[in-house]
Write an enzyme that holds these catalytic residues in place. Sequence first.
Site, short mmCIF file in Angstrom:
data_model
loop_
_atom_site.label_atom_id
_atom_site.label_comp_id
_atom_site.label_asym_id
_atom_site.label_seq_id
_atom_site.Cartn_x
_atom_site.Cartn_y
_atom_site.Cartn_z
N HIS A 67 -7.69 -5.65 -0.16
CA HIS A 67 -6.50 -4.85 -0.14
C HIS A 67 -5.83 -6.16 1.03
O HIS A 67 -6.17 -6.19 2.39
CB HIS A 67 -6.78 -3.62 0.83
CG HIS A 67 -5.44 -2.78 0.51
ND1 HIS A 67 -5.18 -2.22 -0.76
CD2 HIS A 67 -5.07 -1.89 1.57
CE1 HIS A 67 -4.02 -1.44 -0.29
NE2 HIS A 67 -4.00 -1.19 1.11
N SER B 65 0.76 -1.35 0.19
CA SER B 65 0.10 0.15 -0.12
C SER B 65 0.95 1.34 0.06
O SER B 65 1.68 1.39 -0.88
CB SER B 65 -0.95 -0.19 1.27
OG SER B 65 -1.96 0.79 1.07
#
Length: 542
Positions: A464, A207
């Site tokens: 994610h 990320s």
Amino acid sequence: MLLGIYKIYFLFILNISFQVELANSVIVETENGKIRGKIGENYISFLSVPFAEPPVGEYRFEPPLSIKKNWSDILDCTQMPNECLQWNHFILHGDRLLGNEDCLYLNIFMPKLNSTELFPVVIFIHGGAFQYGTGNVFRPDLLMQNPNVVVVTISYRLGPLGFLKSDKNNISANLGLKDQRLALQWIKRNIKNFRGNPEQIVLTGFSAGGASVHMHLLKEDIQNLITSAVSFSGTVFCPWVLVNDAEEKTELLASMLNCTSENTNSLKTCLKAQPAENIVRAIGKLQFAHYYPFRIFGPVIETNSIDDSFLNQEPENIIKHSNIANIPWLIAYTSEDGGYNAAELMKKSDKGEYIDEFWEKFDDLAPKALFYEEKLSQLEAKKYSELLKQKYKIYENDTNLEKYFKIQKIFTDELFAKGSLKAIKLHKDFTKSHISAYIYENPSPKGIGNLISERDDIDFGCTHGDDVFLMFNVPHRDSGVPFRDDEIEISNKFLSMLKEFAKTGLVNFGDVPLPENKKDKSIQILHITKNKPVIMEFDDIL
């Protein structure tokens, strides 16, 4: 006999002295002095290893400094370090403040084998939108099941403590990235003492950490510190990475704390005198609802005149016109990466679900949540909002769940997929680097979307981190959510992939080589599911 074995565990391996002082500890020499680590079942851990002076007091809002004075006693490195002070998204209720300003430490994990071999090194930079997170929650147990690798996790300053910017007040930008850079330099100089091979280092990040990796690659000399790189779910072209209005946000935060900039340095001096907790808590006042926008302060383009600048041009210009690192790079994202950022919309409240309000005010809220408000005029942003509703076929009479999954797809494409594809295209067209990529689509039984929404009745898809959590142990997968058989098989392939990538620069998923993306060819990405992986081709970037 056993006592004798415990007394000396390693002795003069490659001129590196490992001395066991207690039955469960090891002492290693570093450039700053001796440190004590703890012997575990499969590996030895050195926690809270300092790589910089604590960024407190006069050092707040200043570039990181190497440790000035070596210690003479043995430094105990058997306890987890402080998490950097942050406004944490995963504290779902009450005060989100967490951590400590004194936080520039490494966690190092090395094999327990009595061997003269040097092992490949996996360095990991955590995510959290440059605003929260810690390497502490990413444990190396999966990588260390077969202990033939050294793993290092990095801490760096977050939020306003790491990413304020004010040129006129001499507040240096991108401090969190400069922390990372100093950590990489320390690792390169010292990793051999932990039986890591300094010529076989893969830098990985998730990320915001993945975007950080990309930004490091834009500096040519990073290839003196690492030999390959991986960006999981984040590149510099994701719209939440670079902040366009950092000066204004810095002034706004300072005004909340009654700090002004009437004279040069007065704002900086005032902020240095503030309790760090007050500075970080101000983030909550800059969010319009829940945890939106999820990034307030982050990386910026710095002024060319600054000597210690980390990023002083637009990344696209750097890639097209400058010499950048020529090392193998793997880019990855998940099929529903946006499920993390969007899941907040499905939280339940007394009034129903937040998606009701979000849909009602879509034209106003979407530009903030997706960050195009920072780049477009108010009229342009409104037009883009309407375009998104049309493109993804969101209708007034859709159910909340139908609306949600269409919006989640927007979040995935806008926040992750587009930025990843743009990075692949630019690097393959303008650099000599070996660029590979995969998309992961195999949903975890409990992902980040479930955690953020506090709901187990929705299958958010492959969100994610579902791939990263098969490589690094994280609490929500260690607490009663065991891997399925297909996840175990995929996990083993991912783990071998990382180690081999660090060692050779070649990237394979099991027996399938990831395609290299080349100039004048369509983008090729390996699509990984629980079935046989296949190559997908993209002629454009969405």
